[in-house]
Design a protein around this motif. Structure first.
Motif, PDB file in Angstrom:
ATOM      1  N   ASP A 147      40.270 -17.722  35.072  1.00  0.00           N
ATOM      2  CA  ASP A 147      40.452 -18.969  35.806  1.00  0.00           C
ATOM      3  C   ASP A 147      40.802 -18.709  37.264  1.00  0.00           C
ATOM      4  O   ASP A 147      40.644 -19.582  38.115  1.00  0.00           O
ATOM      5  CB  ASP A 147      41.573 -19.795  35.183  1.00  0.00           C
ATOM      6  CG  ASP A 147      41.249 -20.218  33.763  1.00  0.00           C
ATOM      7  OD1 ASP A 147      40.093 -20.631  33.523  1.00  0.00           O
ATOM      8  OD2 ASP A 147      42.137 -20.132  32.897  1.00  0.00           O
ATOM      9  N   LEU A 148      41.311 -17.503  37.543  1.00  0.00           N
ATOM     10  CA  LEU A 148      41.795 -17.170  38.881  1.00  0.00           C
ATOM     11  C   LEU A 148      41.706 -15.672  39.089  1.00  0.00           C
ATOM     12  O   LEU A 148      41.976 -14.903  38.159  1.00  0.00           O
ATOM     13  CB  LEU A 148      43.258 -17.626  39.027  1.00  0.00           C
ATOM     14  CG  LEU A 148      43.966 -17.268  40.322  1.00  0.00           C
ATOM     15  CD1 LEU A 148      43.548 -18.240  41.423  1.00  0.00           C
ATOM     16  CD2 LEU A 148      45.471 -17.311  40.132  1.00  0.00           C
ATOM     17  N   VAL A 149      41.338 -15.257  40.286  1.00  0.00           N
ATOM     18  CA  VAL A 149      41.414 -13.850  40.673  1.00  0.00           C
ATOM     19  C   VAL A 149      42.631 -13.694  41.574  1.00  0.00           C
ATOM     20  O   VAL A 149      42.744 -14.383  42.593  1.00  0.00           O
ATOM     21  CB  VAL A 149      40.151 -13.387  41.423  1.00  0.00           C
ATOM     22  CG1 VAL A 149      40.361 -12.003  42.031  1.00  0.00           C
ATOM     23  CG2 VAL A 149      38.953 -13.374  40.493  1.00  0.00           C
ATOM     24  N   ALA A 150      43.561 -12.831  41.181  1.00  0.00           N
ATOM     25  CA  ALA A 150      44.698 -12.469  42.032  1.00  0.00           C
ATOM     26  C   ALA A 150      44.541 -10.991  42.349  1.00  0.00           C
ATOM     27  O   ALA A 150      44.840 -10.136  41.522  1.00  0.00           O
ATOM     28  CB  ALA A 150      46.012 -12.756  41.323  1.00  0.00           C
ATOM     29  N   SER A 151      44.023 -10.702  43.516  1.00  0.00           N
ATOM     30  CA  SER A 151      43.758  -9.328  43.923  1.00  0.00           C
ATOM     31  C   SER A 151      44.964  -8.801  44.701  1.00  0.00           C
ATOM     32  O   SER A 151      45.422  -9.412  45.649  1.00  0.00           O
ATOM     33  CB  SER A 151      42.493  -9.288  44.790  1.00  0.00           C
ATOM     34  OG  SER A 151      42.198  -7.966  45.167  1.00  0.00           O
ATOM     35  N   GLY A 152      45.461  -7.660  44.299  1.00  0.00           N
ATOM     36  CA  GLY A 152      46.660  -7.106  44.890  1.00  0.00           C
ATOM     37  C   GLY A 152      47.776  -7.181  43.860  1.00  0.00           C
ATOM     38  O   GLY A 152      47.512  -7.413  42.686  1.00  0.00           O
ATOM     39  N   ILE A 153      48.937  -6.984  44.218  1.00  0.00           N
ATOM     40  CA  ILE A 153      49.516  -7.006  45.550  1.00  0.00           C
ATOM     41  C   ILE A 153      49.309  -5.618  46.168  1.00  0.00           C
ATOM     42  O   ILE A 153      49.735  -4.605  45.606  1.00  0.00           O
ATOM     43  CB  ILE A 153      51.007  -7.376  45.497  1.00  0.00           C
ATOM     44  CG1 ILE A 153      51.178  -8.751  44.862  1.00  0.00           C
ATOM     45  CG2 ILE A 153      51.647  -7.273  46.868  1.00  0.00           C
ATOM     46  CD1 ILE A 153      52.597  -9.063  44.436  1.00  0.00           C
ATOM     47  N   ASN A 154      48.652  -5.606  47.319  1.00  0.00           N
ATOM     48  CA  ASN A 154      48.340  -4.379  48.022  1.00  0.00           C
ATOM     49  C   ASN A 154      49.585  -3.864  48.744  1.00  0.00           C
ATOM     50  O   ASN A 154      50.221  -4.619  49.466  1.00  0.00           O
ATOM     51  CB  ASN A 154      47.226  -4.679  49.037  1.00  0.00           C
ATOM     52  CG  ASN A 154      46.776  -3.447  49.772  1.00  0.00           C
ATOM     53  OD1 ASN A 154      46.186  -2.571  49.196  1.00  0.00           O
ATOM     54  ND2 ASN A 154      47.057  -3.384  51.066  1.00  0.00           N
ATOM     55  N   PRO A 155      49.944  -2.582  48.579  1.00  0.00           N
ATOM     56  CA  PRO A 155      51.040  -2.032  49.370  1.00  0.00           C
ATOM     57  C   PRO A 155      50.541  -1.691  50.770  1.00  0.00           C
ATOM     58  O   PRO A 155      49.793  -0.747  50.968  1.00  0.00           O
ATOM     59  CB  PRO A 155      51.457  -0.776  48.598  1.00  0.00           C
ATOM     60  CG  PRO A 155      50.227  -0.375  47.849  1.00  0.00           C
ATOM     61  CD  PRO A 155      49.434  -1.633  47.594  1.00  0.00           C
ATOM     62  N   ILE A 201      42.912 -15.230  45.269  1.00  0.00           N
ATOM     63  CA  ILE A 201      43.987 -14.863  46.183  1.00  0.00           C
ATOM     64  C   ILE A 201      43.875 -13.378  46.458  1.00  0.00           C
ATOM     65  O   ILE A 201      43.617 -12.587  45.549  1.00  0.00           O
ATOM     66  CB  ILE A 201      45.362 -15.153  45.545  1.00  0.00           C
ATOM     67  CG1 ILE A 201      45.591 -16.647  45.402  1.00  0.00           C
ATOM     68  CG2 ILE A 201      46.491 -14.509  46.344  1.00  0.00           C
ATOM     69  CD1 ILE A 201      46.835 -16.995  44.608  1.00  0.00           C
ATOM     70  N   ALA A 202      44.081 -12.989  47.704  1.00  0.00           N
ATOM     71  CA  ALA A 202      44.209 -11.582  48.080  1.00  0.00           C
ATOM     72  C   ALA A 202      45.594 -11.423  48.686  1.00  0.00           C
ATOM     73  O   ALA A 202      45.899 -12.035  49.707  1.00  0.00           O
ATOM     74  CB  ALA A 202      43.140 -11.180  49.090  1.00  0.00           C
ATOM     75  N   ALA A 203      46.462 -10.645  48.051  1.00  0.00           N
ATOM     76  CA  ALA A 203      47.851 -10.546  48.491  1.00  0.00           C
ATOM     77  C   ALA A 203      48.201  -9.132  48.925  1.00  0.00           C
ATOM     78  O   ALA A 203      47.799  -8.155  48.279  1.00  0.00           O
ATOM     79  CB  ALA A 203      48.783 -10.984  47.364  1.00  0.00           C
TER      80      ALA A 203
END
Length: 197
Positions: free
Chosen positions: A40-48, A76-78
């Motif tokens: 339902d959602l892409v949450a990419s990251g959390i990138n350090p 989301i790209a976090a």
């Protein structure tokens, strides 16, 4: 593809999967139902380390979110700013809890409300010293290069090397309202709407 049962934040038997591939390919595999139903959602990251300004163009974290958006999945790209300049790998000492708070906040919003037609991804950048009470601002993508990569190698081209870099901030060169300004100067959370159009 590997199934990896895990325990996350006290939750037991969380179904997690591992795919040895670039981030965007992992999202595409999810779209192909490699891990079950289409997400339902892409949450990419959390990138350090940050993905602000022009660095956004070669970010694997942002690329995975854009892939999800291209497949019709809200994304989301976090990224979390580190309190030092070592962007070379994951560290167990990095506290992702505040960044996770903001990812969760915007994930709920995306699942409950549709984004405007010209917004496919929310790019979230969190200062290293942020708390859940830190204000957030909608921003635009800065044309400024805040992080300057460089090849680091001792000796000849035949020697092993790596790509490192340093942050360089010239406050007068950074436009207000941009991701770099809000994060580096205002010390607030930057939320940048991105479009595939």
């Amino acid at each position: 593809l590997r199934y990896r049962p895990a325990t996350l934040d006290g939750l037991e038997h969380v179904e997690t999967y591992e795919l040895d591939a670039p981030p965007a390919t992992c999202v595409f595999a999810a779209h192909l139902r490699a891990f079950g139903p289409v997400p339902d959602l892409v949450a990419s990251g959390i990138n350090p380390g940050l993905n602000t300004g022009r660095v956004t163009l070669h970010s694997g974290t942002v690329g995975a979110a854009l892939e999800g958006a291209a497949l019709g999945i809200p994304a989301i790209a976090a990224s979390l700013e580190l309190d030092n300049e070592d962007y070379l790998g994951y560290s167990e000492t990095v506290d992702f809890s505040t960044a996770a708070h903001f990812v969760q906040k915007f994930a709920r919003l995306l699942l409950e409300h549709r984004m405007p037609a010209d917004v496919q991804v929310l790019k979230i950048d969190v200062p290293h010293n942020a708390t859940p009470a830190t204000p957030w601002h909608i921003t635009s993508l800065a044309k400024y290069r805040y992080y300057f990569p460089e090849v680091r190698r001792n000796g000849s081209l035949q020697e092993n090397g790596y790509i490192g870099g340093k942050q360089r901030l010239q406050p007068d060169a950074v436009a207000p309202g941009t991701d770099v300004h809000v994060l580096a100067i205002d010390r607030a959370v930057s939320v940048t709407p991105l479009s595939l159009i």
